[in-house]
Design a protein around this motif. Structure first.
Motif, PDB file in Angstrom:
ATOM      1  N   SER A 287       0.862  -1.174   0.000  1.00 41.38           N
ATOM      2  CA  SER A 287       0.000   0.000   0.000  1.00 41.38           C
ATOM      3  C   SER A 287       0.898   1.223   0.000  1.00 41.38           C
ATOM      4  O   SER A 287       2.039   1.178   0.463  1.00 41.38           O
TER       5      SER A 287
ATOM      6  N   GLU B  23      -4.292   5.409 -16.681  1.00 42.96           N
ATOM      7  CA  GLU B  23      -3.730   4.188 -16.107  1.00 42.96           C
ATOM      8  C   GLU B  23      -2.266   4.014 -16.493  1.00 42.96           C
ATOM      9  O   GLU B  23      -1.454   3.533 -15.700  1.00 42.96           O
TER      10      GLU B  23
ATOM     11  N   PHE C  23      -1.802   7.667 -12.126  1.00 44.51           N
ATOM     12  CA  PHE C  23      -2.236   6.366 -11.618  1.00 44.51           C
ATOM     13  C   PHE C  23      -1.973   6.263 -10.116  1.00 44.51           C
ATOM     14  O   PHE C  23      -2.851   5.876  -9.346  1.00 44.51           O
ATOM     15  N   HIS C  24      -0.770   6.615  -9.685  1.00 42.22           N
ATOM     16  CA  HIS C  24      -0.439   6.508  -8.265  1.00 42.22           C
ATOM     17  C   HIS C  24      -1.191   7.528  -7.416  1.00 42.22           C
ATOM     18  O   HIS C  24      -1.536   7.246  -6.267  1.00 42.22           O
TER      19      HIS C  24
ATOM     20  N   LEU D 133      -4.273   8.521  -7.996  1.00 42.66           N
ATOM     21  CA  LEU D 133      -5.605   7.926  -7.832  1.00 42.66           C
ATOM     22  C   LEU D 133      -5.556   6.693  -6.928  1.00 42.66           C
ATOM     23  O   LEU D 133      -6.396   6.529  -6.044  1.00 42.66           O
ATOM     24  N   ASP D 134      -4.564   5.852  -7.148  1.00 41.41           N
ATOM     25  CA  ASP D 134      -4.429   4.635  -6.365  1.00 41.41           C
ATOM     26  C   ASP D 134      -4.222   4.948  -4.884  1.00 41.41           C
ATOM     27  O   ASP D 134      -4.733   4.240  -4.026  1.00 41.41           O
ATOM     28  N   SER D 135      -3.516   6.022  -4.580  1.00 41.18           N
ATOM     29  CA  SER D 135      -3.278   6.400  -3.186  1.00 41.18           C
ATOM     30  C   SER D 135      -4.570   6.767  -2.476  1.00 41.18           C
ATOM     31  O   SER D 135      -4.661   6.701  -1.258  1.00 41.18           O
TER      32      SER D 135
ATOM     33  N   ARG E 290      -7.429   5.271  -3.456  1.00 44.91           N
ATOM     34  CA  ARG E 290      -8.264   4.104  -3.771  1.00 44.91           C
ATOM     35  C   ARG E 290      -9.396   4.422  -4.746  1.00 44.91           C
ATOM     36  O   ARG E 290     -10.527   3.948  -4.601  1.00 44.91           O
TER      37      ARG E 290
ATOM     38  N   LEU F  51     -10.748   3.977  -8.438  1.00 46.09           N
ATOM     39  CA  LEU F  51     -10.590   3.070  -9.570  1.00 46.09           C
ATOM     40  C   LEU F  51     -10.549   3.852 -10.879  1.00 46.09           C
ATOM     41  O   LEU F  51     -11.259   4.841 -11.045  1.00 46.09           O
ATOM     42  N   ILE F  52      -9.745   3.392 -11.802  1.00 47.19           N
ATOM     43  CA  ILE F  52      -9.630   4.033 -13.113  1.00 47.19           C
ATOM     44  C   ILE F  52     -10.996   4.078 -13.800  1.00 47.19           C
ATOM     45  O   ILE F  52     -11.355   5.059 -14.437  1.00 47.19           O
TER      46      ILE F  52
END
Length: 155
Positions: free
Chosen positions: A26, A115, A121-122, A124-126, A128, A130-131
């Motif tokens: 994570s 993506e 991407f990171h 958004l991912d941080s 959580r 979703l693309i």
């Protein structure tokens, strides 16, 4: 063992080792800051309050996709979560849903570029996000990007 068979066994063993599951990590805010190199902020909003901005951003999806492709650093990433537009809430309101349908192919390409862009991407991912929840991306100059997503905040 025959030499060719031995090579095949060795190659198979190497491929099997590489195909194993990767350990997922994570990302905390410090890690994201070092990857992204910019401020990442999350904001909760309603689709009604942001409708004009989201519709305008969707109309500029082709230009945004091109900019995402070229973006390697920004000063600030704003992620605007339109919680009332999440799938669990019935999706976006009619004006935004109509624009999404009108620009479906362009939004799919935008999501692919987001993506593929490590920075976005990171970011958004941080949080959580979703693309598939990304509705639009807007650039406010070359160093600030706003991502509109149909998602609820964590927690």
């Amino acid at each position: 063992m025959h030499r060719t068979a031995r090579h095949r066994v060795t190659i198979f063993a190497l491929l099997a080792a590489m195909a194993g599951p990767a350990a997922a990590q994570s990302l905390d805010d410090t890690t994201v800051k070092s990857i992204v190199g910019s401020s990442v902020q999350e904001e909760k909003a309603t689709a009604a309050a942001e409708e004009g901005k989201v519709v305008a951003a969707i109309d500029k999806t082709t230009e945004a996709t091109s900019q995402v492709r070229k973006t390697s650093s920004v000063d600030k990433v704003d992620i605007v979560l339109l919680a009332d537009s999440a799938r669990t809430e019935g999706g976006p309101p009619p004006a935004i849903a109509g624009k999404i349908e009108q620009h479906r192919a362009e939004i799919a390409l935008l999501r692919q570029e987001v993506e593929a862009n490590a920075l976005l991407f990171h970011a958004l991912d941080s949080r959580r996000v979703l693309i598939g929840d990304v509705l639009a991306v807007a650039f406010d100059g070359p160093k600030k990007v706003t991502v509109y997503a149909a998602a609820k905040p964590n927690g």
